[in-house]
Write a protein that holds these residues in place. Structure first.
Motif, mmCIF file in Angstrom:
data_model
loop_
_atom_site.group_PDB
_atom_site.id
_atom_site.type_symbol
_atom_site.label_atom_id
_atom_site.label_comp_id
_atom_site.label_asym_id
_atom_site.label_seq_id
_atom_site.Cartn_x
_atom_site.Cartn_y
_atom_site.Cartn_z
ATOM 1 N N SER A 278 20.626 -26.224 7.183
ATOM 2 C CA SER A 278 19.520 -26.800 7.833
ATOM 3 C C SER A 278 20.083 -27.508 9.113
ATOM 4 O O SER A 278 21.172 -27.939 9.048
ATOM 5 C CB SER A 278 18.446 -27.600 6.987
ATOM 6 N N HIS A 302 15.977 -24.867 7.335
ATOM 7 C CA HIS A 302 15.120 -25.188 8.453
ATOM 8 C C HIS A 302 15.593 -25.982 9.728
ATOM 9 O O HIS A 302 17.144 -26.250 9.816
ATOM 10 C CB HIS A 302 14.164 -26.413 7.805
ATOM 11 N N THR A 303 15.087 -25.979 10.549
ATOM 12 C CA THR A 303 15.225 -26.386 12.079
ATOM 13 C C THR A 303 16.685 -25.608 12.580
ATOM 14 O O THR A 303 17.956 -26.381 12.636
ATOM 15 C CB THR A 303 15.536 -27.882 11.969
ATOM 16 N N GLN A 326 11.141 -24.186 7.498
ATOM 17 C CA GLN A 326 10.191 -24.738 8.762
ATOM 18 C C GLN A 326 10.923 -24.937 10.136
ATOM 19 O O GLN A 326 12.233 -25.081 9.989
ATOM 20 C CB GLN A 326 9.682 -26.207 8.542
ATOM 21 N N ASN A 327 10.439 -25.101 11.271
ATOM 22 C CA ASN A 327 11.173 -25.233 12.464
ATOM 23 C C ASN A 327 11.902 -24.029 12.813
ATOM 24 O O ASN A 327 13.240 -24.375 13.200
ATOM 25 C CB ASN A 327 11.803 -26.409 12.554
ATOM 26 N N ASN A 328 11.705 -22.775 12.904
ATOM 27 C CA ASN A 328 12.360 -21.645 13.121
ATOM 28 C C ASN A 328 11.535 -20.919 13.906
ATOM 29 O O ASN A 328 10.431 -21.154 14.539
ATOM 30 C CB ASN A 328 13.161 -21.075 11.734
ATOM 31 N N ARG A 329 11.844 -19.589 14.400
ATOM 32 C CA ARG A 329 11.077 -18.679 14.819
ATOM 33 C C ARG A 329 10.783 -17.349 14.015
ATOM 34 O O ARG A 329 10.797 -16.499 14.550
ATOM 35 C CB ARG A 329 11.843 -18.096 16.438
ATOM 36 N N GLU A 350 6.451 -24.683 8.245
ATOM 37 C CA GLU A 350 5.531 -25.008 9.281
ATOM 38 C C GLU A 350 6.361 -24.990 10.564
ATOM 39 O O GLU A 350 7.854 -24.771 10.766
ATOM 40 C CB GLU A 350 5.154 -26.622 9.353
ATOM 41 N N ASN A 351 5.743 -24.710 11.695
ATOM 42 C CA ASN A 351 6.425 -24.579 13.317
ATOM 43 C C ASN A 351 7.151 -23.305 13.157
ATOM 44 O O ASN A 351 8.238 -23.287 13.608
ATOM 45 C CB ASN A 351 7.254 -25.796 13.491
ATOM 46 N N ASN A 352 6.668 -22.094 12.959
ATOM 47 C CA ASN A 352 7.130 -20.788 13.028
ATOM 48 C C ASN A 352 6.071 -19.910 13.476
ATOM 49 O O ASN A 352 5.116 -20.411 13.981
ATOM 50 C CB ASN A 352 7.535 -20.090 11.639
#
Ligand SMILES: *[C@@H]1O[C@H](CO)[C@@H](O)[C@H](O)[C@H]1NC(C)=O
Ligand SMILES: *[C@@H]1O[C@H](CO)[C@@H](O)[C@H](O)[C@H]1NC(C)=O
Ligand SMILES: *[C@@H]1O[C@H](CO)[C@@H](O)[C@H](O)[C@H]1NC(C)=O
Ligand SMILES: *[C@@H]1O[C@H](CO)[C@@H](O)[C@H](O)[C@H]1NC(C)=O
Ligand SMILES: *[C@@H]1O[C@H](CO)[C@@H](O)[C@H](O)[C@H]1NC(C)=O
Ligand SMILES: *[C@@H]1O[C@H](CO)[C@@H](O)[C@H](O)[C@H]1NC(C)=O
Ligand SMILES: *[C@@H]1O[C@H](CO)[C@@H](O)[C@H](O)[C@H]1NC(C)=O
Ligand SMILES: *[C@@H]1O[C@H](CO)[C@@H](O)[C@H](O)[C@H]1NC(C)=O
Ligand SMILES: *[C@@H]1O[C@H](CO)[C@@H](O)[C@H](O)[C@H]1NC(C)=O
Ligand SMILES: *[C@@H]1O[C@H](CO)[C@@H](O)[C@H](O)[C@H]1NC(C)=O
Length: 655
Positions: A278, A302-303, A326-329, A350-352
């Motif tokens: 991460s 993540h990230t 989380q925090n990827n695409r 979250e945040n994908n």
């Protein structure tokens, strides 16, 4: 002048000679008795807490029974000395090397303040040296190679600096090398291929160690644990690591790694238990087959900049407890089985750009504690069985496309603490809630809920954060909500009407009522028919600002609270130097850091007159909601402090 100079040199040499002679005498006369050696070692050590009281020749205890000493059974001889966490300081005498069988010396977690004690290399039988958590300083000298008998070196958590010397490559017996948490710098030398017996390598937490990861590490077939997190490693994930078939733990998090993970990574690591890359700059697809050994319990990607789909092979992760992407695409569906893996506890995505539905099968997850999938494109409805996941304490799926009603049991988990379903397309009535006695935070904002605010919310003993704003709720605000010690109450932009219960206006640090033209009461544009204008907008121009924060420290079963209050005395808003803070609960953030953290990025809502709310994530991953409060001038600083203090006390008791 010259003579004097010469004389002093001679004297100095003489002194050295005598000194070493003395040393020899002392040493040779004491080899007879191991207890004398130990006492001699003790004599240069400062032991303010008297942990070594039993080390005494007047004591009747045999030296093998002295504190921290372990002997061989038969012919008693000291094999191990463990003086960990005894508050010791002073000199580490080389006399200890006279113990013929000493194999393990553990001086960890003391206050020894000196360079690496190279003279311990005279301890011929020593295989394990632990100096972790002391005040060891200076560089690692070339002479480190003298420690060639050592199999375990733990110098972690000291102040050792500089480059790691090439000579360290001569320590070929090493099975454990821990130099983590120091201030080492520079490039790693090309000698890691020498450590063919290495099982554990830890170079983590050395921020100035700026280096590629040596690819030779991949040749160390016995390696089981690699810790390189939070240093300055850059470049690619070494392809050679695929040869590490015994690898159980790999932590490369918080570095500067780029590129993709090797394609065959999953298939290679058949014993992997924990994999953490991460907070890097890695890209490319999810490591397919990462659970091929079925041993993985924790996966953290993540990230980073990972893209693509989660492969169906994730369903094989039968021992997985923690899944963090989380925090990827990433995009596409979660494989159905992921939701109900037999041991899964934590799912963070979250945040994908995930889509698809949360399947009903989630109700069979027996260990699931936390789900965070905010800010994706999940659709479908909230699973009816969500309430039967009795271990669930956080369910956060805000900012998705979830629709339909809230199941009547949505809050049935007895440990549920945080629910955030804001910014979805949910509709229907909000069901009555009674079972989730630990609910701290309920956010259903920006959906299309209709009907009344459930009266049963007023019976939840620790509900502190209630955001129902931006729905189509009707009726009046239930009187029962006055029972709650709310720190945030937002019902703005609904269609509520009637009198606002008195305590919700006056007794709360933060009440957000705007956008409900039907509401009446003090502080609102509309006053109720039987009431004068006297409370209207009192002193709003003389705003005192205060910050209240609620740390939702998410303990397993209960939510722990922290209330933190800063009051600004000055009337001039732009003067920032006069904050006053009162800590009601140990909060691992300083006032300075808190104020520094509050910036536009952390702002989550800006409500005109009522100020801005900031959500700040502490290093401990606790969330704090920080709110600027309007303190209508009438209320003195003292009484506001008093109110919040009371609130903090009550809150603390309840938890
Ligand atoms: C250490 O103490 C135990 C009892 O506490 C005793 O049985 C044992 O013999 C002692 N060991 C030595 C080497 O004196
Ligand atoms: C270590 O020493 C400090 C003072 O030097 C003292 O406050 C502390 O209690 C000691 N710790 C232990 C475990 O004795
Ligand atoms: C060294 O001591 C520390 C305790 O301070 C411990 O955590 C660590 O595991 C020890 N190292 C080895 C190699 O046993
Ligand atoms: C081990 O390291 C030394 C340098 O310290 C080097 O000369 C030697 O070639 C290395 N041996 C192997 C097998 O890599
Ligand atoms: C990562 O590299 C960039 C430059 O490429 C540098 O500015 C940054 O400090 C590095 N970050 C870490 C954690 O080493
Ligand atoms: C939502 O996720 C996207 C990535 O898919 C990210 O760029 C964006 O910043 C996220 N929004 C928030 C509010 O975190
Ligand atoms: C709930 O989710 C929204 C949208 O992602 C976010 O702005 C808000 O801060 C969250 N609330 C809490 C209490 O976490
Ligand atoms: C509230 O209801 C009105 C009328 O029924 C509708 O036009 C509006 O879109 C609804 N608002 C929300 C946020 O659902
Ligand atoms: C507030 O303080 C700033 C600078 O500290 C000053 O420029 C400004 O004039 C002050 N405003 C008032 C109303 O005193
Ligand atoms: C309260 O809700 C309204 C409407 O959703 C929003 O504009 C405002 O920012 C919210 N305030 C807080 C502090 O959450």
């Amino acid at each position: 002048m010259a003579t004097f100079f010469c004389n002093s040199i001679t004297n100095f040499n003489l002194f050295i000679t005598i000194f070493s002679l003395l040393n020899t005498i002392i040493y040779s006369s004491s080899t007879s008795s191991e207890s004398d050696i130990l006492l001699s070692f003790k004599s240069t050590i400062k032991d303010p807490s008297n942990f070594l009281a039993s080390w005494s020749n007047t004591s009747l205890t045999h030296y093998c029974n002295w504190t921290g000493i372990i002997c061989t059974n038969n012919s008693p001889s000291v094999t191990s000395i463990n003086l960990q966490s005894f508050n010791l300081s002073g000199e580490l005498s080389p006399v200890i090397c006279k113990l013929p069988s000493l194999s393990s010396l553990n001086l960890a977690d003391n206050l020894f303040n000196q360079p690496i004690p190279l003279h311990f290399s005279d301890c011929d039988s020593l295989v394990s040296l632990n100096l972790s958590s002391n005040l060891i300083w200076g560089t690692i000298p070339e002479q480190i190679s003298q420690f060639s008998s050592l199999e375990e070196i733990d110098f972690s958590k000291n102040h050792i600096e500089g480059k790691i010397p090439e000579n360290i490559g001569l320590l070929k017996k090493l099975q454990l090398l821990n130099l983590g948490n120091n201030i080492l710098s520079g490039n790693l030398p090309d000698v890691f291929g020498n450590f063919t017996n290495l099982v554990i390598l830890d170079l983590s937490e050395n921020p100035f160690l700026v280096s590629k990861i040596p690819s030779e590490i991949g040749n160390l077939k016995k390696l089981e644990q690699i810790f390189l997190q939070n240093s300055g490693f850059f470049g690619d994930f070494p392809e050679t690591f695929l040869g590490l078939s015994n690898l159980k733990v790999l932590d490369l998090s918080q570095n500067n790694l780029t590129g993709e993970l090797p394609k065959k990574l999953g298939a290679s690591f058949v014993n992997l238990v924990s994999f953490d890359v991460s907070v890097n700059k890695l890209s490319g697809p999810f490591p397919n087959g990462i659970c091929s050994g079925k041993t993985l319990t924790s996966l953290s990607l993540h990230t980073n900049h990972f893209t693509g789909l989660l492969p169906e092979s994730v369903n094989q992760c039968i021992n997985l407890e923690r899944f963090q992407v989380q925090n990827n695409r990433f995009s596409g569906n979660f494989p159905n089985g992921l939701w109900s893996l037999p041991k899964i506890m934590l799912i963070r995505g979250e945040n994908n750009r995930f889509s698809g539905e949360i399947p009903e099968i989630i109700s069979t997850a027996v260990k699931l504690e936390q789900v965070q999938i905010d800010n994706n494109s999940f659709t479908g409805s909230i699973p009816k069985g969500l309430g039967s996941v009795k271990s669930l304490y956080r369910f956060s799926a805000s900012n998705n496309h979830l629709y339909g009603g809230l199941p009547h049991n949505f809050c049935d988990s007895p440990v549920m603490s945080i629910i955030n379903l804001s910014q979805n397309l949910l509709s229907g009535k909000i069901p009555e809630v009674k079972k989730c006695r630990k609910l701290v935070s309920l956010s259903l904002a920006d959906n299309s809920f209709v009907g009344e605010i459930p009266h049963s919310l007023g019976e939840l003993p620790v509900l502190t954060y209630l955001d129902l704003s931006g729905n189509n709720l009707t009726g009046s605000i239930p009187e029962e909500l006055q029972n709650l010690k709310l720190a945030l109450f937002n019902v703005s932009y609904n269609r509520l009407s009637g009198r606002v219960p008195f305590l919700l206006v006056t007794g709360l640090p933060a009440s957000y009522l705007q956008g409900n033209p039907g509401l009446c009461g003090p502080g609102l544009p509309k006053s109720c028919s039987d009431e004068g204008e006297k409370h209207h907008n009192v002193g709003l121009t003389r705003m005192g600002y205060a910050l209240v924060s609620i740390a939702l420290a998410v303990a397993m079963i209960m939510a722990v609270f922290a209330l933190f209050f800063i009051h600004r005395r000055a009337k001039n808003k732009s003067e920032m130097g006069v904050w006053h803070s009162v800590f009601f609960y140990p909060l691992r953030i300083s006032e300075q850091d808190l104020v520094m953290s509050i910036n536009e990025k952390t702002a989550v809502g800006s409500g005109g007159t009522f100020g801005t709310v900031h959500i700040i994530s502490l290093p401990s991953s606790e969330l704090i909601a920080v709110k600027k409060l309007v303190n209508p001038g009438k209320q003195s600083t003292k009484s506001l402090k008093g109110d919040i203090k009371t609130l903090a006390k009550i809150r603390h008791k309840n938890c």
